[in-house]
Design an enzyme around this catalytic site. Structure first.
Site, PDB file in Angstrom:
ATOM      1  N   ASP A 160      -0.157  -7.684   1.510  1.00 18.37           N
ATOM      2  CA  ASP A 160       0.359  -6.311   1.520  1.00 18.37           C
ATOM      3  C   ASP A 160       1.881  -6.319   1.515  1.00 18.37           C
ATOM      4  O   ASP A 160       2.523  -6.002   2.513  1.00 18.37           O
ATOM      5  CB  ASP A 160      -0.189  -5.582   2.752  1.00 18.37           C
ATOM      6  CG  ASP A 160       0.102  -4.101   2.746  1.00 18.37           C
ATOM      7  OD1 ASP A 160       0.426  -3.571   1.668  1.00 18.37           O
ATOM      8  OD2 ASP A 160       0.023  -3.470   3.813  1.00 18.37           O
ATOM      9  N   SER A 196       4.353   2.433   8.228  1.00 19.20           N
ATOM     10  CA  SER A 196       4.060   1.375   7.257  1.00 19.20           C
ATOM     11  C   SER A 196       5.309   0.971   6.486  1.00 19.20           C
ATOM     12  O   SER A 196       6.115   1.815   6.086  1.00 19.20           O
ATOM     13  CB  SER A 196       2.994   1.843   6.272  1.00 19.20           C
ATOM     14  OG  SER A 196       1.741   1.949   6.881  1.00 19.20           O
ATOM     15  N   HIS A 211       0.823  -1.220   0.000  1.00 18.37           N
ATOM     16  CA  HIS A 211       0.000   0.000   0.000  1.00 18.37           C
ATOM     17  C   HIS A 211       0.852   1.262   0.000  1.00 18.37           C
ATOM     18  O   HIS A 211       0.343   2.351  -0.246  1.00 18.37           O
ATOM     19  CB  HIS A 211      -0.979  -0.016   1.182  1.00 18.37           C
ATOM     20  CG  HIS A 211      -0.363   0.272   2.518  1.00 18.37           C
ATOM     21  ND1 HIS A 211       0.020  -0.716   3.402  1.00 18.37           N
ATOM     22  CD2 HIS A 211      -0.064   1.446   3.132  1.00 18.37           C
ATOM     23  CE1 HIS A 211       0.519  -0.167   4.496  1.00 18.37           C
ATOM     24  NE2 HIS A 211       0.481   1.146   4.356  1.00 18.37           N
TER      25      HIS A 211
END
Length: 332
Positions: free
Chosen positions: A129, A224, A81
């Site tokens: 992911d 992230s 992402h």
């Protein structure tokens, strides 16, 4: 029979070279920084310089977006992402060799030659992911820039209930308009995959669910893609990277709730296939659409497992699991 033996011999030789190619791709010292990290990590503590020499700050058009980890001289791993919204590889810059995410005299930078997003990544449910970035120039390892080790096997439960370390430049206040931390931060987490743990019931088999070692720390926006690290046999191993966490209505991070990390052991085969120059295809269309039903009479009750792709969507609110609507499986 001689022809069969000869064919088998060629297959054996081919397999040998493929295995050696994969081994050679990751044949370097890893997971041992020249600067030892603090033996006891307090939540949100500023990391020592060069204690995590595989840390990478990822920028998109000069804006800091995510973290990443160096796993080979030409490969960085991060969350899918982080890079899916910008398909232009020329818009990315990768900074490493420094604890300050802003470019300074100590840091080194690189660009992308190719980005590999997992072929079965689904952004709507944050599934698979994971992404790999092939760098334009190979990194020259040094005291301040080194790779982290990959796990040896695909066992997911090896770090169950163990203490791990997450690092990143994510927001410290968690607010909507907060800024990333200029200094690299580190925090201790405990793997809590038990679904009875509040918040971990949403964990999937390819995620780790963690909570702060002192119940008041976790990841936030900007963390992230940053590594989840486990120390074993004198080396640091990359077992995961930040994928998602809980937020409130003000879009602030809820650090008292669990954080979720994509599991590196689960993707070892995919990582190594990309490293050796292969591009695995999506498994979405594999063995699909096969049913035993041939003739349909209007309104008849179907036999069990006639339509094996049908899904019930239920609400778990108040643990009543009320039926809401239906869905269809299109991948694993």
């Amino acid at each position: 029979m001689k022809f069969f033996n000869l064919a088998f011999f060629f297959i054996l030789i081919q397999t040998f070279f493929i295995v050696n190619k994969i081994t050679a791709q990751f044949n370097f010292d890893c997971g041992v920084p020249d600067v030892k990290s603090q033996t006891k990590i307090v939540n949100g503590q500023v990391a020592l310089d060069n204690a995590w020499p595989w840390m990478v700050a990822i920028f998109s058009f000069y804006y800091f977006i995510c973290g990443g980890s160096i796993i080979a001289p030409d490969l960085i791993i991060t969350a899918a992402h982080c890079v899916r919204d910008n398909p232009d590889i020329y818009g990315y810059t990768f900074i490493y060799g420094t604890n300050n995410y802003l470019f300074d005299y100590q840091s080194e930078f690189n660009t992308a030659s190719k980005i590999y997003i997992h072929p079965d990544y689904f952004s709507t449910v944050i599934y698979n992911d994971v992404a790999l970035i092939r760098l334009t120039e190979k990194i020259k390892f040094s005291k301040k820039v080194k790779p982290i080790c990959l796990p040896k096997t695909g066992k997911l439960d090896e770090i169950e209930k163990k203490e791990v370390v997450a690092t990143g430049w994510g927001k410290t206040d968690g607010g909507l308009f907060g800024f990333p931390s200029e200094a690299l931060l580190q925090t201790s987490l405990i793997i809590k995959n038990n679904k009875s743990k509040e918040g971990c019931e949403y964990r999937r088999y390819n995620n780790y669910c963690t909570e702060g070692a002192s119940d008041d720390s976790g990841t936030c926006q900007g963390d992230s893609g940053g590594p989840l690290q486990y120390f074993k046999n004198g080396k640091w191993y990359l077992y995961g990277f930040t994928s998602f966490g809980y937020g409130n209505e003000e879009n602030s991070c809820m650090t008292t709730m669990p954080s979720f990390f994509s599991t590196v052991p689960f993707y070892l085969n995919w990582i190594k296939s990309v490293a050796t120059g292969k591009s695995p295809q999506s498994s979405v269309k594999k063995n699909c659409g096969i049913t035993t039903q041939k003739k349909i009479v209007a309104g008849t009750v179907s036999k069990n497992n006639t339509w094996p792709w049908i899904v019930q969507i239920r609400s778990s609110k108040n643990y009543n699991f009320n039926f809401l609507l239906s869905g269809t499986l299109i991948s694993n």
